[in-house]
Design a protein around this motif. Structure first.
Motif, PDB file in Angstrom:
ATOM      1  N   VAL A  87      38.958 -38.169 -47.779  1.00  0.00           N
ATOM      2  CA  VAL A  87      38.125 -36.835 -47.681  1.00  0.00           C
ATOM      3  C   VAL A  87      39.076 -35.658 -47.973  1.00  0.00           C
ATOM      4  O   VAL A  87      40.221 -35.548 -47.275  1.00  0.00           O
ATOM      5  CB  VAL A  87      37.232 -36.455 -46.629  1.00  0.00           C
ATOM      6  CG1 VAL A  87      36.611 -35.184 -46.791  1.00  0.00           C
ATOM      7  CG2 VAL A  87      36.225 -37.423 -46.341  1.00  0.00           C
ATOM      8  N   ASN A  88      38.775 -34.887 -49.045  1.00  0.00           N
ATOM      9  CA  ASN A  88      39.896 -33.797 -49.122  1.00  0.00           C
ATOM     10  C   ASN A  88      39.405 -32.387 -49.143  1.00  0.00           C
ATOM     11  O   ASN A  88      38.225 -32.062 -48.860  1.00  0.00           O
ATOM     12  CB  ASN A  88      40.466 -33.854 -50.767  1.00  0.00           C
ATOM     13  CG  ASN A  88      41.079 -35.172 -51.081  1.00  0.00           C
ATOM     14  OD1 ASN A  88      41.924 -35.683 -50.224  1.00  0.00           O
ATOM     15  ND2 ASN A  88      40.746 -35.775 -51.961  1.00  0.00           N
ATOM     16  N   ILE A  92      35.806 -28.825 -46.328  1.00  0.00           N
ATOM     17  CA  ILE A  92      34.975 -29.897 -46.688  1.00  0.00           C
ATOM     18  C   ILE A  92      35.331 -30.994 -45.488  1.00  0.00           C
ATOM     19  O   ILE A  92      34.276 -31.785 -45.189  1.00  0.00           O
ATOM     20  CB  ILE A  92      35.552 -30.402 -47.977  1.00  0.00           C
ATOM     21  CG1 ILE A  92      34.923 -29.482 -48.935  1.00  0.00           C
ATOM     22  CG2 ILE A  92      34.594 -31.797 -48.259  1.00  0.00           C
ATOM     23  CD1 ILE A  92      35.315 -29.765 -50.679  1.00  0.00           C
ATOM     24  N   GLN A  95      33.436 -30.145 -42.462  1.00  0.00           N
ATOM     25  CA  GLN A  95      32.056 -30.344 -42.742  1.00  0.00           C
ATOM     26  C   GLN A  95      31.558 -31.715 -42.487  1.00  0.00           C
ATOM     27  O   GLN A  95      30.535 -32.246 -42.123  1.00  0.00           O
ATOM     28  CB  GLN A  95      31.293 -29.797 -43.920  1.00  0.00           C
ATOM     29  CG  GLN A  95      31.584 -27.982 -43.826  1.00  0.00           C
ATOM     30  CD  GLN A  95      30.983 -27.385 -44.727  1.00  0.00           C
ATOM     31  OE1 GLN A  95      29.528 -27.300 -44.844  1.00  0.00           O
ATOM     32  NE2 GLN A  95      31.624 -27.038 -45.963  1.00  0.00           N
ATOM     33  N   TYR A  96      32.527 -32.464 -43.167  1.00  0.00           N
ATOM     34  CA  TYR A  96      32.354 -34.025 -43.176  1.00  0.00           C
ATOM     35  C   TYR A  96      32.250 -34.457 -41.733  1.00  0.00           C
ATOM     36  O   TYR A  96      31.591 -35.267 -41.248  1.00  0.00           O
ATOM     37  CB  TYR A  96      33.413 -34.911 -43.955  1.00  0.00           C
ATOM     38  CG  TYR A  96      33.534 -36.249 -43.948  1.00  0.00           C
ATOM     39  CD1 TYR A  96      34.265 -36.826 -42.795  1.00  0.00           C
ATOM     40  CD2 TYR A  96      32.790 -36.970 -44.508  1.00  0.00           C
ATOM     41  CE1 TYR A  96      34.273 -38.196 -42.830  1.00  0.00           C
ATOM     42  CE2 TYR A  96      32.493 -38.290 -44.406  1.00  0.00           C
ATOM     43  CZ  TYR A  96      33.366 -38.948 -43.594  1.00  0.00           C
ATOM     44  OH  TYR A  96      33.414 -40.467 -43.409  1.00  0.00           O
ATOM     45  N   ASP A  99      29.002 -34.081 -40.173  1.00  0.00           N
ATOM     46  CA  ASP A  99      28.077 -34.997 -40.795  1.00  0.00           C
ATOM     47  C   ASP A  99      28.134 -36.202 -40.280  1.00  0.00           C
ATOM     48  O   ASP A  99      27.365 -37.214 -40.023  1.00  0.00           O
ATOM     49  CB  ASP A  99      27.942 -34.964 -42.327  1.00  0.00           C
ATOM     50  CG  ASP A  99      27.542 -33.673 -42.719  1.00  0.00           C
ATOM     51  OD1 ASP A  99      27.793 -33.319 -44.050  1.00  0.00           O
ATOM     52  OD2 ASP A  99      26.819 -32.856 -42.063  1.00  0.00           O
ATOM     53  N   ARG A 119      29.555 -20.519 -43.061  1.00  0.00           N
ATOM     54  CA  ARG A 119      30.467 -20.862 -44.181  1.00  0.00           C
ATOM     55  C   ARG A 119      30.914 -19.786 -44.929  1.00  0.00           C
ATOM     56  O   ARG A 119      31.924 -19.662 -45.564  1.00  0.00           O
ATOM     57  CB  ARG A 119      29.383 -21.294 -44.909  1.00  0.00           C
ATOM     58  CG  ARG A 119      28.821 -22.906 -44.456  1.00  0.00           C
ATOM     59  CD  ARG A 119      27.983 -23.792 -45.490  1.00  0.00           C
ATOM     60  NE  ARG A 119      27.582 -24.941 -44.899  1.00  0.00           N
ATOM     61  CZ  ARG A 119      26.514 -25.550 -44.580  1.00  0.00           C
ATOM     62  NH1 ARG A 119      25.453 -24.920 -44.840  1.00  0.00           N
ATOM     63  NH2 ARG A 119      26.467 -26.672 -44.401  1.00  0.00           N
TER      64      ARG A 119
END
Lengths: 242, 235
Positions: A87-88, A92, A95-96, A99, A119
């Motif tokens: 995941v980059n 992001i 947020q990953y 989740d 955000r």
């Protein structure tokens, strides 16, 4: 501030799975010690109590095969590998984590409008702070004066956005706080290059910075302002800037 | 649509960022008040709603403003989760991939493309064009991976990346007309070229994308005005 030492791990590579590193379970963070973007992820992982392996990329020496394969598009850190899948992009990744680990403490609020606000301000920090700060130490004369004026404006805007809340997230340390906290180690350098005093320009941000520094997640992830200042000196040498 | 939802979109018809929001609202079947802003004379409402950037689009939902096109899209997706298709998938990793490509579209395609179109020097424009074309090449690969055999970045249905890229399609066609270059060339990027044709046939695209002819006239007029103001300084 202390920071954990980094180890470079040799791992098996599975040539059949370009993105995934075979046999690697759990979280691995490809990072660079002083990167504020990497530090965001370290802070978030600590706030969420998620164990991970830290893998230092010696960016001054070049980029490892592992990094180039994990982030072929941008070739940048931080990269979070989760069970081998990359995941980059720091925000992001944050947020990953929200989740993928819904049972861990959340950095984003649950209300959609509040999430949009969070955000927005994280995006503002992303668009403005590092870029303007870089111009502050890279440039001279009129362009530097312009960068200085912009930096003051950015800090005042963020000061206003924080208001009287202890954190951008309100009572709780949140998404924007994690996004912006790494830059607290850069404030000293911005002050020196920009010739201003943060407590004068943005007193609430200055107080917030102290508050963040008292959190273990932040204290353990950041390096001292002096170390950051020295690092900038190194970058200037590298770029041939006086 | 939930009762009592008041949606107002502050926008400008040529803006691809506004188009993205219109696409999302159309995909979700949401009605809204379309407020056209004069960007040379911004309204009090706009300045009050987006004091930080003073830019469109701004979506005002029951009086509360949301700014930045991709933030607006995620907001719409979350608030109106049970209305129309979801723009983001449920799987956390797929969500991260979608967000990654949205950021890529903005940073690596749209930003250089703007430089190509509106750069101040020939060098700037040429560099922007080179980078934009490089990005299109990368996006061809992204579409192959993300579509998983379906016709869209979102898979079988339209997703966030489709809307992010779809929003700029009229401008891409305008740029092709002005420059003579083919941006989505079926010979070089066949998947993307097919995607373009598929996307513009969507009801939402027909509703939201600005008319290419009208946009072309707008672009030409703006170029002429820019050239004229340059001449003033050269005399």
């Amino acid at each position: 501030t202390a920071c954990t030492t980094q180890t470079q791990t040799q791992i098996d590579r599975d040539p059949k799975q370009p993105g995934a590193m075979a046999g690697e379970k759990g979280l691995v963070l490809l990072d660079f010690w002083v990167s504020p973007f990497g530090q965001r992820v370290r802070i978030a992982l600590a706030e969420k109590g998620l164990p991970y392996e830290y893998a230092e990329e010696d960016l001054m020496a070049g980029k490892s095969d592992r990094l180039l394969r994990a982030n072929p598009v941008h070739k940048k850190i931080p990269v979070l590998l989760h069970d081998g899948r990359p995941v980059n992009e720091s925000l992001i990744i944050l947020q990953y984590l929200e989740d993928a680990f819904p049972d861990a403490p959340a950095l984003l609020p649950s209300d959609p409008y509040a999430r949009a606000q969070a955000r927005f301000w994280a995006d503002y920090v992303d668009k403005k702070v590092y870029d303007c700060g870089s111009r502050l130490w890279k440039l001279k004369g009129e362009p530097q004066a312009q960068a200085r004026a912009e930096m003051l404006d950015i800090l005042k805007t963020l000061d206003g956005a924080l208001g009287d809340k202890p954190f951008f997230g309100g009572d709780k340390f949140g998404f924007v706080d994690a996004a912006f906290a790494p830059f607290t180690a850069w404030f000293h350098s911005y002050e020196r290059y920009g010739e201003f005093s943060l407590p004068e320009v943005a007193p609430k941000i200055a107080a917030w910075a102290k508050r963040c520094g008292e959190r273990e997640s932040v204290a353990k992830s950041l390096y001292s302002p002096d170390k950051v200042y020295d690092f900038i000196g190194l970058l200037k040498k590298k770029y041939g800037i006086e | 649509m939930a009762g009592g939802d008041d949606l107002k979109l502050l926008g400008a018809w040529p803006s691809p960022f506004v188009t993205r929001v219109k696409l999302a609202l159309a995909l979700k079947g949401l009605s809204y008040e379309d407020v056209e802003e004069d960007l040379y004379k911004k309204s009090e409402l706009l300045l009050k709603s987006n004091p930080v950037h003073k830019k469109i689009p701004v979506l005002i939902h029951n009086g509360a403003p949301v700014c930045e096109s991709m933030i607006i899209l995620q907001y719409i997706d979350e608030v109106f989760a049970s209305t129309g298709p979801s723009l983001l998938p449920a799987d956390p990793y797929e969500r991260a991939i979608a967000r990654f490509w949205v950021a890529y579209v903005d940073d690596k395609l749209v930003a250089p493309w703007r430089q190509w179109l509106r750069g101040k020097t020939e060098e700037e424009k040429s560099e922007g064009k080179k980078q934009a074309f490089a990005a299109v090449g990368v996006l061809e690969g992204a579409l192959r991976e993300c579509s998983k055999g379906g016709g869209f970045f979102g898979g079988d249905g339209v997703g966030l990346v489709d809307v992010a890229l779809g929003g700029v399609l009229s401008w891409m066609k305008v740029t092709e007309a002005l420059s003579g270059d083919k941006i989505f060339d079926a010979a070089k990027t066949p998947l993307l070229a097919a995607w373009v044709e598929r996307f513009i046939e969507l009801d939402a695209a027909k509703a939201a994308l600005p008319d290419v002819g009208r946009l072309l006239e707008f672009a030409k007029a703006r170029e002429a005005a820019a050239a004229a103001s340059k001449d003033e300084f050269n005399d």
